[in-house]
Design a protein around this motif. Structure first.
Motif, PDB file in Angstrom:
ATOM      1  N   ALA A 179      67.186  63.141  92.671  1.00  0.00           N
ATOM      2  CA  ALA A 179      66.079  63.842  93.326  1.00  0.00           C
ATOM      3  C   ALA A 179      66.444  65.317  93.502  1.00  0.00           C
ATOM      4  O   ALA A 179      67.588  65.634  93.831  1.00  0.00           O
ATOM      5  CB  ALA A 179      65.782  63.207  94.680  1.00  0.00           C
ATOM      6  N   PHE A 180      65.483  66.199  93.272  1.00  0.00           N
ATOM      7  CA  PHE A 180      65.702  67.630  93.480  1.00  0.00           C
ATOM      8  C   PHE A 180      65.538  67.975  94.956  1.00  0.00           C
ATOM      9  O   PHE A 180      64.755  67.333  95.655  1.00  0.00           O
ATOM     10  CB  PHE A 180      64.676  68.443  92.691  1.00  0.00           C
ATOM     11  N   PRO A 181      66.210  69.035  95.422  1.00  0.00           N
ATOM     12  CA  PRO A 181      65.932  69.513  96.782  1.00  0.00           C
ATOM     13  C   PRO A 181      64.489  70.030  96.865  1.00  0.00           C
ATOM     14  O   PRO A 181      63.939  70.481  95.859  1.00  0.00           O
ATOM     15  CB  PRO A 181      66.925  70.667  96.972  1.00  0.00           C
ATOM     16  N   ALA A 182      63.910  69.972  98.072  1.00  0.00           N
ATOM     17  CA  ALA A 182      62.492  70.311  98.258  1.00  0.00           C
ATOM     18  C   ALA A 182      62.152  71.727  97.785  1.00  0.00           C
ATOM     19  O   ALA A 182      61.054  71.985  97.304  1.00  0.00           O
ATOM     20  CB  ALA A 182      62.102  70.133  99.718  1.00  0.00           C
ATOM     21  N   ASP A 183      63.107  72.661  97.861  1.00  0.00           N
ATOM     22  CA  ASP A 183      62.771  74.036  97.479  1.00  0.00           C
ATOM     23  C   ASP A 183      62.800  74.249  95.967  1.00  0.00           C
ATOM     24  O   ASP A 183      62.538  75.349  95.480  1.00  0.00           O
ATOM     25  CB  ASP A 183      63.693  75.036  98.199  1.00  0.00           C
ATOM     26  N   LYS A 184      63.112  73.227  95.196  1.00  0.00           N
ATOM     27  CA  LYS A 184      63.079  73.341  93.740  1.00  0.00           C
ATOM     28  C   LYS A 184      61.721  72.873  93.182  1.00  0.00           C
ATOM     29  O   LYS A 184      61.221  73.444  92.223  1.00  0.00           O
ATOM     30  CB  LYS A 184      64.183  72.480  93.108  1.00  0.00           C
ATOM     31  N   CYS A 185      61.148  71.833  93.735  1.00  0.00           N
ATOM     32  CA  CYS A 185      59.928  71.253  93.166  1.00  0.00           C
ATOM     33  C   CYS A 185      58.838  71.063  94.217  1.00  0.00           C
ATOM     34  O   CYS A 185      57.730  71.554  94.073  1.00  0.00           O
ATOM     35  CB  CYS A 185      60.221  69.880  92.533  1.00  0.00           C
ATOM     36  N   ASN A 186      59.184  70.346  95.270  1.00  0.00           N
ATOM     37  CA  ASN A 186      58.211  69.911  96.271  1.00  0.00           C
ATOM     38  C   ASN A 186      57.374  71.078  96.823  1.00  0.00           C
ATOM     39  O   ASN A 186      56.146  70.952  96.955  1.00  0.00           O
ATOM     40  CB  ASN A 186      58.975  69.202  97.391  1.00  0.00           C
TER      41      ASN A 186
ATOM     42  N   GLY B 260      55.691  65.567 102.914  1.00  0.00           N
ATOM     43  CA  GLY B 260      54.712  64.628 102.349  1.00  0.00           C
ATOM     44  C   GLY B 260      55.301  63.316 101.871  1.00  0.00           C
ATOM     45  O   GLY B 260      54.606  62.492 101.297  1.00  0.00           O
ATOM     46  N   GLN B 261      56.613  63.146 102.053  1.00  0.00           N
ATOM     47  CA  GLN B 261      57.359  61.971 101.568  1.00  0.00           C
ATOM     48  C   GLN B 261      57.372  61.855 100.037  1.00  0.00           C
ATOM     49  O   GLN B 261      57.522  60.780  99.476  1.00  0.00           O
ATOM     50  CB  GLN B 261      56.820  60.652 102.163  1.00  0.00           C
ATOM     51  N   TRP B 262      57.182  63.001  99.367  1.00  0.00           N
ATOM     52  CA  TRP B 262      57.248  63.007  97.901  1.00  0.00           C
ATOM     53  C   TRP B 262      58.622  63.525  97.454  1.00  0.00           C
ATOM     54  O   TRP B 262      59.136  64.492  98.011  1.00  0.00           O
ATOM     55  CB  TRP B 262      56.185  63.942  97.313  1.00  0.00           C
ATOM     56  N   ALA B 263      59.202  62.877  96.422  1.00  0.00           N
ATOM     57  CA  ALA B 263      60.447  63.379  95.819  1.00  0.00           C
ATOM     58  C   ALA B 263      60.226  63.549  94.313  1.00  0.00           C
ATOM     59  O   ALA B 263      59.366  62.885  93.722  1.00  0.00           O
ATOM     60  CB  ALA B 263      61.583  62.419  96.090  1.00  0.00           C
ATOM     61  N   TYR B 264      61.020  64.428  93.695  1.00  0.00           N
ATOM     62  CA  TYR B 264      60.808  64.849  92.301  1.00  0.00           C
ATOM     63  C   TYR B 264      62.093  64.665  91.498  1.00  0.00           C
ATOM     64  O   TYR B 264      63.179  64.971  91.983  1.00  0.00           O
ATOM     65  CB  TYR B 264      60.341  66.307  92.270  1.00  0.00           C
ATOM     66  N   PHE B 265      61.920  64.187  90.264  1.00  0.00           N
ATOM     67  CA  PHE B 265      63.069  63.822  89.421  1.00  0.00           C
ATOM     68  C   PHE B 265      62.860  64.338  88.010  1.00  0.00           C
ATOM     69  O   PHE B 265      61.731  64.419  87.539  1.00  0.00           O
ATOM     70  CB  PHE B 265      63.179  62.294  89.334  1.00  0.00           C
ATOM     71  N   SER B 266      63.974  64.618  87.329  1.00  0.00           N
ATOM     72  CA  SER B 266      63.885  64.948  85.905  1.00  0.00           C
ATOM     73  C   SER B 266      64.925  64.151  85.129  1.00  0.00           C
ATOM     74  O   SER B 266      66.056  63.969  85.592  1.00  0.00           O
ATOM     75  CB  SER B 266      64.122  66.438  85.693  1.00  0.00           C
ATOM     76  N   PHE B 267      64.509  63.676  83.958  1.00  0.00           N
ATOM     77  CA  PHE B 267      65.430  62.973  83.046  1.00  0.00           C
ATOM     78  C   PHE B 267      65.689  63.835  81.817  1.00  0.00           C
ATOM     79  O   PHE B 267      66.382  63.414  80.894  1.00  0.00           O
ATOM     80  CB  PHE B 267      64.807  61.643  82.595  1.00  0.00           C
ATOM     81  N   THR B 268      65.084  65.033  81.800  1.00  0.00           N
ATOM     82  CA  THR B 268      65.133  65.870  80.608  1.00  0.00           C
ATOM     83  C   THR B 268      66.551  66.356  80.309  1.00  0.00           C
ATOM     84  O   THR B 268      67.255  66.810  81.220  1.00  0.00           O
ATOM     85  CB  THR B 268      64.207  67.095  80.793  1.00  0.00           C
ATOM     86  N   ARG B 269      66.957  66.235  79.042  1.00  0.00           N
ATOM     87  CA  ARG B 269      68.221  66.828  78.580  1.00  0.00           C
ATOM     88  C   ARG B 269      67.885  67.559  77.299  1.00  0.00           C
ATOM     89  O   ARG B 269      67.440  66.938  76.330  1.00  0.00           O
ATOM     90  CB  ARG B 269      69.256  65.729  78.296  1.00  0.00           C
ATOM     91  N   GLU B 270      68.066  68.874  77.320  1.00  0.00           N
ATOM     92  CA  GLU B 270      67.602  69.664  76.180  1.00  0.00           C
ATOM     93  C   GLU B 270      68.200  69.200  74.866  1.00  0.00           C
ATOM     94  O   GLU B 270      69.416  69.033  74.757  1.00  0.00           O
ATOM     95  CB  GLU B 270      67.937  71.137  76.409  1.00  0.00           C
ATOM     96  N   GLY B 271      67.325  68.957  73.892  1.00  0.00           N
ATOM     97  CA  GLY B 271      67.774  68.573  72.560  1.00  0.00           C
ATOM     98  C   GLY B 271      68.289  67.144  72.457  1.00  0.00           C
ATOM     99  O   GLY B 271      68.783  66.739  71.412  1.00  0.00           O
ATOM    100  N   LYS B 272      68.230  66.404  73.550  1.00  0.00           N
ATOM    101  CA  LYS B 272      68.711  65.014  73.529  1.00  0.00           C
ATOM    102  C   LYS B 272      67.660  64.092  74.101  1.00  0.00           C
ATOM    103  O   LYS B 272      66.700  64.533  74.721  1.00  0.00           O
ATOM    104  CB  LYS B 272      69.962  64.891  74.401  1.00  0.00           C
ATOM    105  N   LYS B 273      67.903  62.791  73.943  1.00  0.00           N
ATOM    106  CA  LYS B 273      67.016  61.801  74.564  1.00  0.00           C
ATOM    107  C   LYS B 273      67.099  61.924  76.075  1.00  0.00           C
ATOM    108  O   LYS B 273      68.161  62.274  76.603  1.00  0.00           O
ATOM    109  CB  LYS B 273      67.482  60.390  74.177  1.00  0.00           C
ATOM    110  N   PRO B 274      66.016  61.598  76.798  1.00  0.00           N
ATOM    111  CA  PRO B 274      66.067  61.691  78.259  1.00  0.00           C
ATOM    112  C   PRO B 274      67.179  60.805  78.838  1.00  0.00           C
ATOM    113  O   PRO B 274      67.504  59.760  78.267  1.00  0.00           O
ATOM    114  CB  PRO B 274      64.700  61.173  78.707  1.00  0.00           C
ATOM    115  N   ALA B 275      67.743  61.274  79.958  1.00  0.00           N
ATOM    116  CA  ALA B 275      68.826  60.532  80.613  1.00  0.00           C
ATOM    117  C   ALA B 275      68.308  59.200  81.159  1.00  0.00           C
ATOM    118  O   ALA B 275      67.112  59.034  81.381  1.00  0.00           O
ATOM    119  CB  ALA B 275      69.383  61.372  81.753  1.00  0.00           C
TER     120      ALA B 275
END
Ligand code: HEC
Length: 201
Positions: A166-173, A146-161
């Motif tokens: 981009a995650f591989p398709a089998d993690k999110c997409n 679908g030409q969609w990519a997925y990203f996370s900035f989350t860092r537990e207990g800290k400010k976002p990165a």
């Protein structure tokens, strides 16, 4: 004398009208990004998405929450998810009912805070605890489903990165592809997008 006053009134009216026309023209002008087909986001040299700024002022579309209490104490995503779409892409969605190339949505994670308020028991937002993004880009993500990519900035207990890979398709997409209602986006949980979709009864 009378004529002079009339002329003056006329030119003032014309001046005001002219100003209005200019202002309307300006308001109707597409934003720079939209006009040039440019992207509203950017990547660093390592191909990581640079954390977009100002997204809390984009178009807010909805807040799903899957609390632990309704998931045997172990929800996959127990926090609130505040979802925003960039205003340029919301405008296109409203017009066409489709997400244009270059669409970006942000999802901000908010902890469940108090479960009691003066109005009764419930789920109330606590603190910001994470940040994710999804982007549809036929140039950069040609080979993603679908030409969609997925990203996370989350860092537990800290400010976002500051940047996110981009995650591989089998993690999110894959999950979005299988279960989201509209072009990989979970519009079934975003009443603001559903209400704005053209042709909706
Ligand atoms: C098990 C299925 C599943 C997986 C795996 C998954 N998601 Fe989602 N995602 C959802 C659901 C359901 C929603 C809407 C409801 C919500 O946010 O709780 C959503 C919404 C989103 C949104 C808001 C925009 C949209 O497309 O609706 C973003 C951004 C997002 N997810 C990012 C990610 C990222 C990043 C990953 C991988 C780390 C990921 N998702 C993995 C199910 C999934």
């Amino acid at each position: 004398m009378h004529d002079q006053i009339l002329t003056r009134i006329h030119s003032t009216t014309l001046g005001v009208l002219g100003g209005l026309v200019l202002l309307l023209g300006f308001l109707a002008t597409p934003s720079i990004a939209e006009k040039k087909g440019e992207r509203v986001y950017s990547f660093n040299a390592q191909g990581e998405l640079i954390q977009p700024q100002g997204y809390r002022e984009w178009i807010y579309v909805g807040t799903p929450v899957t609390p632990n209490e309704l998931n045997n104490g172990k929800a996959a995503f127990p926090e609130f998810h505040n979802v925003y779409i960039h205003p340029d892409h919301f405008k296109k969605w409203k017009k066409t009912g489709a997400f244009p190339d270059g669409t970006i949505l942000m999802k901000e994670l908010v902890s469940v805070g108090s479960k009691q308020a003066v109005s009764g028991s419930g789920y109330f937002m606590g603190e910001f605890i994470g940040l994710e993004a999804t982007i549809k880009d036929s140039r950069r993500f040609k080979s993603e489903p679908g030409q969609w990519a997925y990203f996370s900035f989350t860092r537990e207990g800290k400010k976002p990165a500051k940047t996110g890979k981009a995650f591989p398709a089998d993690k999110c997409n894959f999950c979005h592809q299988a279960f989201a209602k509209d072009d990989w986006v979970f519009t079934q949980y975003y009443p603001v997008l559903r209400a704005a979709k053209p042709g909706r009864k």
